[in-house]
Motif scaffolding. Structure first.
Motif, PDB file in Angstrom:
ATOM      1  N   THR A 119      -8.256 -45.837  68.923  1.00 30.06           N
ATOM      2  CA  THR A 119      -8.717 -44.972  67.834  1.00 30.06           C
ATOM      3  C   THR A 119      -8.288 -45.504  66.479  1.00 30.06           C
ATOM      4  OG1 THR A 119      -8.595 -43.036  69.283  1.00 30.06           O
ATOM      5  CG2 THR A 119      -8.679 -42.619  66.916  1.00 30.06           C
ATOM      6  N   LEU A 120      -7.036 -45.927  66.367  1.00 27.01           N
ATOM      7  CA  LEU A 120      -6.537 -46.468  65.099  1.00 27.01           C
ATOM      8  C   LEU A 120      -7.314 -47.719  64.697  1.00 27.01           C
ATOM      9  CD1 LEU A 120      -2.696 -46.048  65.683  1.00 27.01           C
ATOM     10  CD2 LEU A 120      -4.070 -44.826  64.001  1.00 27.01           C
ATOM     11  N   ILE A 134     -12.476 -50.540  56.594  1.00 31.62           N
ATOM     12  CA  ILE A 134     -12.637 -51.887  56.035  1.00 31.62           C
ATOM     13  C   ILE A 134     -14.118 -52.231  55.918  1.00 31.62           C
ATOM     14  CG2 ILE A 134     -12.230 -54.340  56.434  1.00 31.62           C
ATOM     15  CD1 ILE A 134      -9.766 -52.869  55.500  1.00 31.62           C
ATOM     16  N   GLY A 135     -14.945 -51.762  56.863  1.00 31.46           N
ATOM     17  CA  GLY A 135     -16.389 -51.995  56.771  1.00 31.46           C
ATOM     18  C   GLY A 135     -16.985 -51.334  55.544  1.00 31.46           C
ATOM     19  N   ILE A 136     -16.578 -50.105  55.263  1.00 33.16           N
ATOM     20  CA  ILE A 136     -17.052 -49.407  54.059  1.00 33.16           C
ATOM     21  C   ILE A 136     -16.617 -50.163  52.804  1.00 33.16           C
ATOM     22  CG2 ILE A 136     -16.789 -47.309  52.672  1.00 33.16           C
ATOM     23  CD1 ILE A 136     -16.663 -45.727  55.240  1.00 33.16           C
ATOM     24  N   ILE A 137     -15.386 -50.633  52.806  1.00 35.89           N
ATOM     25  CA  ILE A 137     -14.873 -51.390  51.655  1.00 35.89           C
ATOM     26  C   ILE A 137     -15.679 -52.666  51.460  1.00 35.89           C
ATOM     27  CG2 ILE A 137     -12.886 -52.745  50.844  1.00 35.89           C
ATOM     28  CD1 ILE A 137     -11.139 -50.543  52.188  1.00 35.89           C
ATOM     29  N   GLY A 166      -7.339 -46.779  57.322  1.00 32.95           N
ATOM     30  CA  GLY A 166      -6.983 -45.368  57.442  1.00 32.95           C
ATOM     31  C   GLY A 166      -7.206 -44.547  56.193  1.00 32.95           C
ATOM     32  N   PHE A 167      -6.442 -43.458  56.064  1.00 31.59           N
ATOM     33  CA  PHE A 167      -6.599 -42.541  54.940  1.00 31.59           C
ATOM     34  C   PHE A 167      -6.212 -43.186  53.621  1.00 31.59           C
ATOM     35  CE2 PHE A 167      -6.738 -37.993  56.791  1.00 31.59           C
ATOM     36  CZ  PHE A 167      -7.605 -38.407  57.784  1.00 31.59           C
ATOM     37  N   VAL A 168      -5.241 -44.087  53.660  1.00 29.67           N
ATOM     38  CA  VAL A 168      -4.862 -44.797  52.426  1.00 29.67           C
ATOM     39  C   VAL A 168      -6.038 -45.638  51.936  1.00 29.67           C
ATOM     40  CG1 VAL A 168      -3.337 -46.540  51.442  1.00 29.67           C
ATOM     41  CG2 VAL A 168      -2.409 -44.822  52.983  1.00 29.67           C
TER      42      VAL A 168
END
Length: 276
Positions: A148-149, A157-160, A35-37
């Protein structure tokens, strides 16, 4: 303190615990969130932007339309939750408890952040971000909030995994899983148990044994056999998890062919659970 006042205390307390979990265990062990965090943590790692400030800025665009869509009270509580998390994230930014084992850090991060979020959710608030987006998707397109969540968390997590590293993403998934289970525990309460529905021709004898040996109450429900059309009595009782086997043994001793269904129950209130 009245019930309404206690809700605000829960939100503030939950935000503090959540912020401690983020800084002391998640950030200290170079892990991430969904999420945003998760976006805020990523920007902290790569650009050095303060976690609390970034989290607050990211939430502003979704809080404004959320106010019009979901009502004043919900968004007011959520705004307080977002502001409190942002403030405490800033104040506790130097609280670092790195571990030599990333898995241990992920477990601690999951438990502490889960407790914090659970307290906030119990108060009827959220930490904004993806939760409000999920509500909007359900409102406008009928897409379930859970879907959606999940999609947002997988995306973050994929970007990370691509930017920070696959190992960080994997340990972060562990923290997310532990956090979700802890949230369930906090929301559902410690007074959980098992509900047993027992269909037997010897319901009187079984109920008496449960009363005498376990000192637990039972309820006899009127029912009718779907195949035979005969009237029956169905036993319904709720016991702590550790007493389930004892009930099963009682049923087995009185009627080995009895039909028994066991379900999880949460937040059990009443004699034997919340008072004696």
């Amino acid at each position: 303190m009245n019930k309404r006042g206690s809700k605000w205390v829960l939100i503030i307390a939950g935000a503090l615990v959540y912020a401690i979990g983020l800084n002391a265990f998640l950030v200290a062990n170079h892990l991430a969130e969904g999420g945003f965090v998760g976006f805020s943590v990523l920007l902290l790692y790569k650009l050095g932007w303060p976690l609390g400030v970034t989290f607050l800025i990211l939430n502003v665009p979704v809080l404004i339309p959320g106010w019009r869509l979901f009502g004043r009270e919900f968004i007011l509580k959520t705004t307080v939750g977002v502001a409190a998390v942002s403030l405490f994230s800033w104040l506790t930014r130097s609280w670092q408890m790195p571990t030599s084992d990333p898995l241990l850090g992920a477990l601690y991060a999951g438990v502490i952040t889960g407790i914090g979020l659970g307290l906030i959710f119990r108060a009827g608030a959220t930490t904004g971000g993806s939760d409000i987006i999920a509500r909007m998707m359900k409102h406008f397109y009928g897409i379930s909030m859970g879907r959606t969540l999940f999609a947002i968390d997988v995306f973050v997590i994929g970007i990370i995994a691509l930017i920070v590293g696959l190992q960080t993403a994997m340990y972060s998934l562990v923290a997310l899983f532990v956090s979700s289970r802890t949230i369930d525990f906090v929301i559902q309460g410690v007074n959980s148990g098992k509900a047993l529905t027992i269909v037997s021709e010897h319901n009187g004898a079984i109920a008496s044994e449960i009363h005498e040996r376990l000192n637990r109450g039972t309820t006899l429900l009127k029912a009718q056999g779907g195949f035979t059309g005969q009237d029956k009595r169905v036993i319904y009782c709720v016991v702590p998890r550790e007493e389930v086997v004892r009930v099963q043994n009682i049923v087995s001793s009185k009627d080995p062919s009895a039909f028994v269904v066991i379900n999880d129950v949460h937040e059990v209130l009443g004699e034997g659970f919340t008072y004696e």
